[in-house]
Structures are given as structure tokens and as C-alpha cells.
Design an enzyme around this catalytic site. Structure first.
Site, PDB file in Angstrom:
ATOM      1  N   PHE A  23       0.843  -1.014   0.077  1.00 31.33           N
ATOM      2  CA  PHE A  23       0.080  -0.001   0.105  1.00 31.33           C
ATOM      3  C   PHE A  23       1.045   1.408   0.025  1.00 31.33           C
ATOM      4  O   PHE A  23       0.577   2.397   0.572  1.00 31.33           O
ATOM      5  CB  PHE A  23      -1.032   0.112   1.143  1.00 31.33           C
ATOM      6  CG  PHE A  23      -1.582  -1.384   1.499  1.00 31.33           C
ATOM      7  CD1 PHE A  23      -2.364  -1.721   0.620  1.00 31.33           C
ATOM      8  CD2 PHE A  23      -1.435  -1.916   2.629  1.00 31.33           C
ATOM      9  CE1 PHE A  23      -3.077  -3.049   0.772  1.00 31.33           C
ATOM     10  CE2 PHE A  23      -1.867  -3.302   2.726  1.00 31.33           C
ATOM     11  CZ  PHE A  23      -2.969  -3.956   2.044  1.00 31.33           C
ATOM     12  N   GLY A  25       2.119   2.461  -3.085  1.00 33.43           N
ATOM     13  CA  GLY A  25       2.328   2.845  -4.593  1.00 33.43           C
ATOM     14  C   GLY A  25       3.429   2.381  -5.323  1.00 33.43           C
ATOM     15  O   GLY A  25       3.746   2.979  -6.497  1.00 33.43           O
ATOM     16  N   LYS A  26       4.000   1.022  -4.995  1.00 34.28           N
ATOM     17  CA  LYS A  26       4.902   0.594  -5.924  1.00 34.28           C
ATOM     18  C   LYS A  26       4.339   0.366  -7.116  1.00 34.28           C
ATOM     19  O   LYS A  26       5.298   0.669  -8.010  1.00 34.28           O
ATOM     20  CB  LYS A  26       5.793  -0.733  -5.247  1.00 34.28           C
ATOM     21  CG  LYS A  26       6.043  -0.339  -3.753  1.00 34.28           C
ATOM     22  CD  LYS A  26       6.682  -1.748  -3.137  1.00 34.28           C
ATOM     23  CE  LYS A  26       5.687  -2.678  -2.980  1.00 34.28           C
ATOM     24  NZ  LYS A  26       4.611  -2.235  -2.116  1.00 34.28           N
ATOM     25  N   THR A  27       3.568  -0.368  -7.428  1.00 36.06           N
ATOM     26  CA  THR A  27       2.953  -0.687  -8.665  1.00 36.06           C
ATOM     27  C   THR A  27       2.625   0.365  -9.578  1.00 36.06           C
ATOM     28  O   THR A  27       2.714   0.631 -10.624  1.00 36.06           O
ATOM     29  CB  THR A  27       1.868  -1.836  -8.519  1.00 36.06           C
ATOM     30  OG1 THR A  27       2.355  -3.049  -7.911  1.00 36.06           O
ATOM     31  CG2 THR A  27       1.336  -2.290  -9.834  1.00 36.06           C
ATOM     32  N   GLU A  93       6.009  -7.568  -7.958  1.00 34.10           N
ATOM     33  CA  GLU A  93       5.748  -8.574  -6.656  1.00 34.10           C
ATOM     34  C   GLU A  93       6.920  -9.586  -6.984  1.00 34.10           C
ATOM     35  O   GLU A  93       6.992 -10.673  -6.862  1.00 34.10           O
ATOM     36  CB  GLU A  93       4.567  -9.320  -7.306  1.00 34.10           C
ATOM     37  CG  GLU A  93       3.183  -8.609  -7.409  1.00 34.10           C
ATOM     38  CD  GLU A  93       2.643  -7.596  -6.294  1.00 34.10           C
ATOM     39  OE1 GLU A  93       3.086  -8.111  -5.282  1.00 34.10           O
ATOM     40  OE2 GLU A  93       1.705  -6.774  -6.646  1.00 34.10           O
ATOM     41  N   ALA A  94       8.072  -8.726  -6.678  1.00 36.32           N
ATOM     42  CA  ALA A  94       9.311  -9.327  -6.982  1.00 36.32           C
ATOM     43  C   ALA A  94       9.537 -10.413  -5.471  1.00 36.32           C
ATOM     44  O   ALA A  94      10.453 -11.356  -5.515  1.00 36.32           O
ATOM     45  CB  ALA A  94      10.483  -8.521  -7.171  1.00 36.32           C
ATOM     46  N   CYS A 149       0.971   5.013   7.728  1.00 33.83           N
ATOM     47  CA  CYS A 149       0.654   3.963   8.718  1.00 33.83           C
ATOM     48  C   CYS A 149      -1.032   4.039   9.278  1.00 33.83           C
ATOM     49  O   CYS A 149      -1.584   4.829   9.454  1.00 33.83           O
ATOM     50  CB  CYS A 149       1.249   4.162   9.923  1.00 33.83           C
ATOM     51  SG  CYS A 149       1.169   3.112  11.542  1.00 33.83           S
TER      52      CYS A 149
HETATM   53 ZN   LIG Z   1       2.405   4.113  13.217  1.00 35.25          ZN
END
Ligand SMILES: [Zn+2]
Length: 193
Positions: A23, A25-27, A93-94, A149
Site C-alpha cells: 500500500f 504505491g510501488k505498482t 511482486e518480486a 501507517c
Molecule cells: Zn504508526
């Protein structure tokens, strides 16, 4: 296996790692890079591991629902197949791959390809997944992304597993995981092997 490098200018090889918690934002970043390369007329190959059973095998997907066509592979070495040759190679998804991902990525860079590798760097215990432990020191550039977080709202670095499952790979989305900062992250109590 030998692949012609004539399509690639020599010296252009590059390895970039896009890592961080779920969650973050890598993709999304990976897709932006793919789209930018295509806009410039570059051929791109996109790969995803067959072990990731969450989404359509023929695509990579963001948690926001965007998707892009991808080739599903069982083994990391498949990225080297001649029919997959392209100036830009993206692997999503390495973390589903083992340390065996390193050599194919280095070989693609030697052949002049820009190699983008994205995935979760830390597992549910906070230990680094092997591909990233080996890829990061070899990378030309590392983009370590952060999310938010779910507990305190600070930048997240960890992925909290919300269910008690011992396996290192547990396929799931926000039903099983949430982003946490290092302070709010709680590793499982089970003894380490
Ligand atoms: Zn925290």
C-alpha cells in the site's frame, strides 16, 4: 542462452529497485515508468510471478484497481528468454521470487536493458525478502516508497499481517495486511527458525 543486444544501445543498462511496504504505491510508480517508456516508443516487457494468485494472471494491478498487461512467469530466469527481449523490463511482486532473481536482472542490465524490479522488501516479521537483500546493493537506484501507517498516520515502512499465519508468503490484500510505521509494527511472536 544468447540474445542479440543490437536493439539496445550499449552502456544503457540500468537496474532500479522500487520497494517498500504494501500500500505504498510501488505498482503505481512501476506503471508510470512503463507508460512513460511506451510514450517514447520503447518496447516494454512486464512480468509477474505465477505464485501471486491475487489478480488476473495476465496483468499487474494496483490496490486502486488500475491494471496493465503482464506476462506470468514461474521462474525468474524466464525474463531472459529471447522472445522477451526489450529495452525496458519491468518485474512486479518480486518478493515472490527467491534470490534467483538477481542473476537474470544483472544479465539484462549487461545486455543494455533498463530493469525495474518492484515488490515488498520486508516480510511480516520485518525481515528482508531475499531478492531485495541481493538486488539492493547491485541497483543503480533504489526507490524505497512509504505509505501511511494505518495506526498513527505517519509514513509506513512495514507491512502488518492481521491474521496468525506462519508462512512467509500469504497471498492477500487489505483483508490480511495493513501498512504500519516501525513503531506501530508488531512482528509475530512465534519463534524464528
Ligand atoms: Zn504508526
Amino acid at each position: 542462452m544468447k540474445v542479440s543486444t543490437t536493439a539496445h544501445a550499449s552502456g544503457t543498462g540500468r537496474l532500479e529497485v522500487i520497494c517498500g511496504p504494501m500500500f505504498a504505491g510501488k505498482t503505481t510508480l512501476l506503471m508510470e515508468r512503463i507508460a512513460a517508456a511506451r510514450d517514447q516508443g520503447q518496447a516494454v516487457r512486464v512480468f509477474r510471478p505465477s505464485r501471486d494468485t491475487r489478480s488476473n494472471p495476465a496483468s499487474i494491478q494496483t490496490h486502486g484497481g488500475r491494471s496493465m498487461a503482464a506476462t506470468e512467469i514461474d521462474a525468474a530466469s524466464e525474463v531472459l528468454e529471447a522472445r522477451h527481449a526489450a529495452p525496458l523490463v519491468a518485474i512486479d511482486e518480486a518478493h515472490f521470487f527467491a534470490v534467483a532473481l538477481l542473476e537474470p536482472c544483472l544479465e539484462l542490465r549487461r545486455r543494455g536493458a533498463v530493469v525495474l524490479v518492484a515488490g515488498v522488501d520486508l516480510d511480516h516479521r520485518g525481515d528482508m525478502f531475499e531478492p531485495f537483500a541481493s538486488l539492493v546493493p547491485h541497483a543503480d537506484q533504489v526507490h524505497r516508497l512509504q505509505g501511511i501507517c494505518a495506526r498513527c498516520g505517519k509514513p509506513s515502512t512495514h507491512t502488518q499481517r492481521l491474521v496468525e499465519e506462519e508462512g512467509r508468503i500469504l497471498v492477500g490484500g487489505d483483508d490480511l495486511y495493513e501498512a504500519r510505521c516501525a513503531t506501530c509494527f508488531r512482528p509475530p511472536r512465534e519463534a524464528r527458525p
